[in-house]
Motif scaffolding. Structure first.
Motif, PDB file in Angstrom:
ATOM      1  N   UNK A 223      -2.319   1.849   3.456  1.00  0.00           N
ATOM      2  CA  UNK A 223      -3.218   2.715   2.977  1.00  0.00           C
ATOM      3  C   UNK A 223      -2.346   3.761   1.893  1.00  0.00           C
ATOM      4  N   UNK A 224      -1.012   3.949   2.345  1.00  0.00           N
ATOM      5  CA  UNK A 224      -0.236   4.965   1.658  1.00  0.00           C
ATOM      6  C   UNK A 224       0.263   3.952   0.625  1.00  0.00           C
ATOM      7  N   UNK A 225       0.545   2.838   0.576  1.00  0.00           N
ATOM      8  CA  UNK A 225       1.268   1.882  -0.277  1.00  0.00           C
ATOM      9  C   UNK A 225       0.358   1.237  -1.476  1.00  0.00           C
ATOM     10  N   UNK A 226      -0.978   1.189  -0.865  1.00  0.00           N
ATOM     11  CA  UNK A 226      -1.868   0.474  -1.809  1.00  0.00           C
ATOM     12  C   UNK A 226      -2.270   1.614  -2.851  1.00  0.00           C
ATOM     13  N   UNK A 227      -2.411   2.823  -2.595  1.00  0.00           N
ATOM     14  CA  UNK A 227      -2.918   4.081  -3.310  1.00  0.00           C
ATOM     15  C   UNK A 227      -1.827   4.888  -3.752  1.00  0.00           C
ATOM     16  N   UNK A 228      -0.532   4.440  -3.500  1.00  0.00           N
ATOM     17  CA  UNK A 228       0.534   5.346  -3.961  1.00  0.00           C
ATOM     18  C   UNK A 228       0.291   6.938  -3.705  1.00  0.00           C
ATOM     19  N   UNK A 229      -0.007   7.142  -2.326  1.00  0.00           N
ATOM     20  CA  UNK A 229      -0.074   8.398  -1.858  1.00  0.00           C
ATOM     21  C   UNK A 229       0.842   8.868  -0.682  1.00  0.00           C
ATOM     22  N   UNK A 230       1.146   9.801  -0.369  1.00  0.00           N
ATOM     23  CA  UNK A 230       1.740  10.335   0.806  1.00  0.00           C
ATOM     24  C   UNK A 230       0.463  10.395   1.895  1.00  0.00           C
ATOM     25  N   UNK A 231       0.746   9.649   3.091  1.00  0.00           N
ATOM     26  CA  UNK A 231      -0.178   9.751   4.182  1.00  0.00           C
ATOM     27  C   UNK A 231       0.457  10.680   5.461  1.00  0.00           C
ATOM     28  N   UNK A 232      -0.115  11.721   5.687  1.00  0.00           N
ATOM     29  CA  UNK A 232       0.191  12.655   6.712  1.00  0.00           C
ATOM     30  C   UNK A 232      -0.596  12.325   8.005  1.00  0.00           C
ATOM     31  N   UNK A 233      -0.250  11.620   8.754  1.00  0.00           N
ATOM     32  CA  UNK A 233      -0.625  11.195   9.970  1.00  0.00           C
ATOM     33  C   UNK A 233      -0.467  12.167  11.185  1.00  0.00           C
ATOM     34  N   UNK A 286       0.906   1.608 -10.146  1.00  0.00           N
ATOM     35  CA  UNK A 286       1.024   0.497 -11.233  1.00  0.00           C
ATOM     36  C   UNK A 286      -0.534  -0.221 -10.975  1.00  0.00           C
ATOM     37  N   UNK A 287      -0.841  -0.624  -9.759  1.00  0.00           N
ATOM     38  CA  UNK A 287      -1.833  -1.087  -9.205  1.00  0.00           C
ATOM     39  C   UNK A 287      -3.280  -0.347  -9.546  1.00  0.00           C
ATOM     40  N   UNK A 288      -3.189   0.771  -9.400  1.00  0.00           N
ATOM     41  CA  UNK A 288      -4.182   1.571  -9.777  1.00  0.00           C
ATOM     42  C   UNK A 288      -4.589   1.689 -11.282  1.00  0.00           C
ATOM     43  N   UNK A 289      -3.382   1.829 -12.114  1.00  0.00           N
ATOM     44  CA  UNK A 289      -3.423   1.584 -13.428  1.00  0.00           C
ATOM     45  C   UNK A 289      -4.239   0.274 -14.005  1.00  0.00           C
ATOM     46  N   UNK A 290      -3.771  -0.800 -13.112  1.00  0.00           N
ATOM     47  CA  UNK A 290      -4.369  -2.158 -13.673  1.00  0.00           C
ATOM     48  C   UNK A 290      -5.562  -2.496 -13.168  1.00  0.00           C
TER      49      UNK A 290
END
Length: 313
Positions: A223-233, A286-290
């Protein structure tokens, strides 16, 4: 944006005992502030307790729930935020002026309520109403979102929150160590917790195996990797009603790497420094930009397969 230090907490709450739970929240908040944290995140229903609510009537839920923004829990958390100069996220049951009930995760600073998120997929009590919107807010120059527990298992929720601008997504949970159709799932023997020091080796084995961390690692870093976010679990540890939870509160960076994790069996925190540079270096940026939304916007808006069979089946 400047770097930010965030703490993720775990603790053993007491069912229905707001005074006790708030006292632990204050203690861990003070500890986080002493370590330089500017924000601390607690698990869902951290103020009230969680699993015991499955047994509560509508009247009992209304007694437990609080109206936002002016309620005793917000007042207490605001006091802690002011005393320790820190931002706090914690979980309560909320009621509105029409007596609708929600599972809420709230963010409070020294001036009061900053944001609140109504869980989109609540299920612990039949009288809960699902939230119907995503939550985006700003703290210390960072765009943030909140998705509570099962909200994060639906991948569209995480992508939507990221597309709305969130660089940090707070993911409060009470999860793991429960039965499921997935291989290896199940309860952990609650009697082990009676002498957790003696049983710490087997507890760590159970908590880290497919009942716990190994399952979490199958999807949460993605979830963090695909969306380029920090995940605070953040997650509860210890007894939650009659179920044993395994904590492991952690912070995951946009590369999908765990950069801080609670490994203790005690009430505890971990602190990590988040850098804005990482947001644009990670593959998910990059994935989100693509993205090519014209290819799948109609598909993603279709009803579930149970409601409408897809054409190629």
């Amino acid at each position: 944006m400047e770097k930010i230090k965030i703490a993720s907490a775990q603790f053993e709450h007491k069912s229905g005992d707001k005074s006790y739970n708030l006292s632990v929240i204050e203690k861990l908040t003070q500890k986080a502030a002493r370590q330089g944290a500017q924000v601390i995140a607690f698990h869902e229903c951290s103020v009230t307790g969680y699993t015991f609510a499955r047994k509560l009537s509508r009247e009992q839920m209304l007694d437990l729930a609080e109206p936002l923004p002016d309620c005793p829990t917000v007042i207490a958390l605001t006091g802690y935020a002011r005393a320790y100069n820190i931002i706090i996220l914690a979980g309560i049951f909320e009621k509105d002026d029409r007596e609708n009930l929600f599972k809420a995760q709230i963010c409070v600073d020294k001036n009061g309520l900053v944001a609140s998120h109504r869980k989109l997929h609540p299920f612990i009590n039949p009288f809960l109403t699902p939230g119907n919107s995503y939550t985006i807010f700003e703290i210390l120059g960072w765009k943030c979102g909140i998705l509570t527990c099962y909200d994060n298992n639906i991948v569209e929720n995480v992508r939507a929150t990221a597309l709305l601008g969130a660089d940090i997504i707070f993911m409060p949970h009470v999860t793991m160590c429960t039965p499921s159709p997935r291989p290896g799932a199940g309860f952990v023997d609650a009697s082990l917790w009676l002498d957790k020091e003696k049983n710490q080796e087997i507890l760590h084995q159970e908590f880290d195996g497919l009942k716990g961390r190994s399952w979490l690692m199958k999807w949460l870093p993605a979830r963090a990797y695909d969306n380029a976010v920090y995940a605070v679990f953040s997650n509860a540890i210890g007894m939650d009603d009659d179920q044993l939870k395994n904590g492991l509160s952690m912070i995951i960076d946009p590369f999908g790497d765990v950069i801080a994790e609670c490994r203790s069996l005690e009430d505890d925190i971990v602190v990590a420094e988040l850098s804005p540079d990482t947001l644009t270096k990670a593959g998910g940026f990059r994935y989100r930009k693509a993205r090519r939304p014209e290819l799948y916007k109609a598909i993603l808006g279709q009803p579930n397969e149970s409601e409408q069979k897809v054409a190629w089946l």
